[in-house]
Scaffold this motif. Structure first.
Motif, short mmCIF file in Angstrom:
data_model
loop_
_atom_site.label_atom_id
_atom_site.label_comp_id
_atom_site.label_asym_id
_atom_site.label_seq_id
_atom_site.Cartn_x
_atom_site.Cartn_y
_atom_site.Cartn_z
N MET A 1 0.83 -1.18 0.00
CA MET A 1 0.00 0.00 0.00
C MET A 1 0.87 1.25 0.00
O MET A 1 1.96 1.26 0.58
CB MET A 1 -0.90 0.03 1.23
CG MET A 1 -1.94 1.12 1.23
SD MET A 1 -2.76 1.19 2.84
CE MET A 1 -1.41 1.83 3.82
N THR A 2 0.42 2.33 -0.66
CA THR A 2 1.17 3.56 -0.73
C THR A 2 1.24 4.22 0.64
O THR A 2 0.25 4.35 1.34
CB THR A 2 0.50 4.53 -1.73
OG1 THR A 2 0.42 3.88 -2.98
CG2 THR A 2 1.30 5.80 -1.86
N ASP A 3 2.47 4.66 1.00
CA ASP A 3 2.63 5.42 2.23
C ASP A 3 2.38 6.89 1.94
O ASP A 3 1.92 7.25 0.86
CB ASP A 3 4.04 5.19 2.79
CG ASP A 3 4.24 3.76 3.26
OD1 ASP A 3 3.30 3.22 3.85
OD2 ASP A 3 5.32 3.21 3.02
N ARG A 4 2.75 7.72 2.90
CA ARG A 4 2.53 9.15 2.73
C ARG A 4 3.14 9.61 1.42
O ARG A 4 4.29 9.32 1.12
CB ARG A 4 3.11 9.91 3.91
CG ARG A 4 2.75 11.38 3.89
CD ARG A 4 3.29 12.06 5.14
NE ARG A 4 2.86 13.45 5.14
CZ ARG A 4 1.72 13.87 5.63
NH1 ARG A 4 0.87 13.01 6.14
NH2 ARG A 4 1.39 15.13 5.59
N VAL A 5 2.37 10.35 0.63
CA VAL A 5 2.82 10.75 -0.70
C VAL A 5 3.96 11.76 -0.59
O VAL A 5 3.96 12.65 0.25
CB VAL A 5 1.65 11.34 -1.51
CG1 VAL A 5 1.13 12.61 -0.88
CG2 VAL A 5 2.06 11.58 -2.95
N GLU A 6 4.97 11.59 -1.43
CA GLU A 6 6.06 12.54 -1.48
C GLU A 6 5.62 13.81 -2.19
O GLU A 6 4.78 13.78 -3.10
CB GLU A 6 7.26 11.91 -2.21
CG GLU A 6 7.85 10.69 -1.51
CD GLU A 6 8.48 11.04 -0.18
OE1 GLU A 6 8.93 12.19 -0.02
OE2 GLU A 6 8.53 10.17 0.70
N THR A 7 6.22 14.94 -1.82
CA THR A 7 5.84 16.23 -2.40
C THR A 7 5.99 16.22 -3.91
O THR A 7 5.11 16.67 -4.65
CB THR A 7 6.68 17.35 -1.79
OG1 THR A 7 6.43 17.41 -0.38
CG2 THR A 7 6.31 18.69 -2.41
N GLY A 26 -11.98 4.42 3.02
CA GLY A 26 -12.70 3.39 3.75
C GLY A 26 -13.21 2.32 2.80
O GLY A 26 -12.88 2.30 1.62
N PRO A 27 -14.06 1.40 3.31
CA PRO A 27 -14.55 0.32 2.46
C PRO A 27 -15.27 0.79 1.20
O PRO A 27 -15.08 0.22 0.12
CB PRO A 27 -15.50 -0.44 3.39
CG PRO A 27 -14.96 -0.19 4.76
CD PRO A 27 -14.46 1.22 4.72
N ALA A 28 -16.09 1.85 1.31
CA ALA A 28 -16.82 2.33 0.13
C ALA A 28 -15.87 2.88 -0.92
O ALA A 28 -15.96 2.55 -2.11
CB ALA A 28 -17.83 3.39 0.54
N GLY A 29 -14.93 3.72 -0.50
CA GLY A 29 -14.00 4.31 -1.45
C GLY A 29 -13.08 3.29 -2.08
O GLY A 29 -12.84 3.31 -3.31
N SER A 30 -12.55 2.39 -1.26
CA SER A 30 -11.61 1.40 -1.79
C SER A 30 -12.29 0.44 -2.77
O SER A 30 -11.72 0.10 -3.81
CB SER A 30 -10.99 0.60 -0.64
OG SER A 30 -10.21 1.44 0.17
N MET A 31 -13.50 0.01 -2.44
CA MET A 31 -14.20 -0.90 -3.33
C MET A 31 -14.60 -0.21 -4.64
O MET A 31 -14.53 -0.80 -5.72
CB MET A 31 -15.43 -1.48 -2.65
CG MET A 31 -15.11 -2.36 -1.45
SD MET A 31 -14.20 -3.86 -1.88
CE MET A 31 -15.55 -5.00 -2.18
N LEU A 113 -8.95 -3.77 8.19
CA LEU A 113 -9.83 -3.93 7.03
C LEU A 113 -9.57 -2.86 5.98
O LEU A 113 -9.42 -3.15 4.79
CB LEU A 113 -11.29 -3.88 7.48
CG LEU A 113 -12.33 -3.99 6.35
CD1 LEU A 113 -12.23 -5.33 5.64
CD2 LEU A 113 -13.73 -3.77 6.89
N ASP A 114 -9.55 -1.60 6.40
CA ASP A 114 -9.38 -0.52 5.44
C ASP A 114 -8.03 -0.59 4.74
O ASP A 114 -7.93 -0.36 3.53
CB ASP A 114 -9.55 0.83 6.13
CG ASP A 114 -10.98 1.08 6.59
OD1 ASP A 114 -11.81 0.15 6.48
OD2 ASP A 114 -11.27 2.19 7.06
N ALA A 115 -6.97 -0.90 5.51
CA ALA A 115 -5.65 -1.00 4.89
C ALA A 115 -5.61 -2.12 3.86
O ALA A 115 -5.02 -1.98 2.78
CB ALA A 115 -4.58 -1.25 5.97
N ALA A 116 -6.26 -3.24 4.16
CA ALA A 116 -6.28 -4.36 3.23
C ALA A 116 -7.04 -4.01 1.95
O ALA A 116 -6.61 -4.34 0.84
CB ALA A 116 -6.90 -5.60 3.89
N LEU A 117 -8.18 -3.32 2.09
CA LEU A 117 -8.97 -2.97 0.92
C LEU A 117 -8.27 -1.92 0.06
O LEU A 117 -8.34 -1.96 -1.17
CB LEU A 117 -10.35 -2.47 1.34
CG LEU A 117 -11.28 -3.53 1.94
CD1 LEU A 117 -12.57 -2.89 2.42
CD2 LEU A 117 -11.58 -4.63 0.92
#
Length: 382
Positions: A1-7, A26-31, A113-117
């Motif tokens: 999963m992507t970590d904090r985005v670089e500038t 969250g689940p809605a956005g990830s799905m 859950l959210d990190a996995a999705l």
């Protein structure tokens, strides 16, 4: 999963054009993002916090959620992150107690859950940035901000999956909030054996609130409640109000955690889910009590449906308003059932009677409790 985005990575987006920006990890956005990416749609998923992150939630995935995951090829996801199958629900109401067996429901932390999705969305080709705030720009585009860095991107569609009350800032108007709506509160603590053995969900029902506790995959206890804000003001604190609920329900009130509680806005609300090229899903599309596995399940099912819908809308120019109509069809019966349950929970005597009914007609009590927690139930008297 992507970590904090670089500038530099964020600046590379400045002035770019995207098919879809999904706001909320969250689940809605990830799905939603995953389904779009699977269909070849260019999608950027933006989450304002770092993953994994905690939020107020019942931390239960109901049968609908599990079926949704299986339908899109993620049937093994809950097991892979250690979700605990819930064998039953124990309900305390008016000094009465009953246990009903469950099937198809599991407890899992929102962090896991959210990190996995989000990871699954990224694996399918969605671009993911975290630690980035998304807002509507003055020109109607999407403004992305982290620290002092601000960039603007153009999107053919924006999906709001960023929680309760988020639609107004994106042109969807203010949600209609039910006057008598309660607030949600939650915390995570070490497991207290006085609550039970951790094999099932525990629910405590009082006159001005209800409280649930489930054991998470790491062994800790997730507490979530809906409570009348007037009761909180009268008691002086969330924990004192919930101790009153606990005592009314018939459990030792000292099991209620004394700190760490975080809250939500008033829960029961309905808003606009589509306007122009902006679409809402999950809690951003509205919420109805109770706080159970229903919310996560709605979010995942809605995300899959919106991803499928938007992919068609972007390639075939579907009729405006068609998502709103589809969402209403999807949610009509579920909303009505949850609204009925929420009203029932404001009358603990009714719940107590239903619990007592388990002693002489288990099937009746099973139906009531199954409706309460949004899952299938096996009849069992405790």
């Amino acid at each position: 999963m992507t970590d904090r985005v670089e500038t530099g990575e964020l600046r590379a987006l400045d002035g770019g054009a995207l098919d879809v920006v999904v706001v909320g990890g969250g689940p809605a956005g990830s799905m939603t993002a995953r389904e779009l990416a699977r269909r070849g749609i260019g999608v950027l998923l933006v989450e304002k916090r770092e993953m994994p992150r905690w939020k107020v939630c019942g931390a239960c995935v109901g049968a609908l959620g599990a079926r949704t995951l299986a339908r899109v090829g993620l049937g093994g996801l809950l097991g892979s992150i250690g979700a605990r199958e819930l064998a039953g629900v124990e309900v305390y109401a008016g000094e009465r107690r009953a246990r009903v067996g469950l099937h198809g429901m599991a407890s899992v932390s929102r962090g896991a859950l959210d990190a996995a999705l989000v990871s699954e969305a990224a694996a399918e080709g969605a671009r993911v940035v975290t630690g980035v705030i998304a807002a509507r720009s003055d020109g109607g585009n999407v403004l992305l901000r982290t620290g002092e860095t601000r960039v603007e991107v153009v999107a053919r569609a924006v999906v709001l999956a960023c929680g309760l009350g988020s639609g107004a800032a994106w042109g969807l108007g203010e949600a209609r909030v039910r006057d008598a709506s309660w607030i949600g509160v939650g915390t995570v603590t070490e497991w207290d054996r006085r609550v039970g053995d951790g094999s099932g969900l525990v629910m405590l029902v009082g006159r001005r609130g209800y409280l649930g506790c489930a054991r998470l995959e790491d062994g800790r206890a997730n507490w979530a409640a809906a409570v009348d804000p007037e009761a909180v003001r009268a008691a002086g604190s969330v924990e004192e109000a919930l101790r009153g609920v606990c005592a009314e329900a018939g459990m030792d009130a000292s099991v209620v955690p004394g700190e760490g509680w975080k809250g939500t806005p008033r829960l029961t609300r309905v808003g606009c889910v589509e306007h122009g090229g902006t679409y809402a899903v999950g809690d951003a599309a509205g919420y109805v009590e109770p706080i159970t596995g229903e919310g996560i399940s709605w979010a995942m099912a809605g995300g899959v449906a919106l991803g499928e819908h938007l992919a068609g809308a972007l390639t075939h120019e579907l009729e405006p308003g068609s998502w709103a109509r589809q969402w209403r069809r999807m949610m009509r019966v579920r909303r009505a059932r949850c609204a009925l349950v929420a009203q029932t929970l404001r009358h603990p005597g009714v719940v107590s009677g239903a619990v007592a009914a388990l002693g002489w007609r288990p099937a009746l009590g099973g139906v009531v409790v199954a409706g309460l927690i949004g899952s299938g139930a096996r009849e069992e008297v405790a």
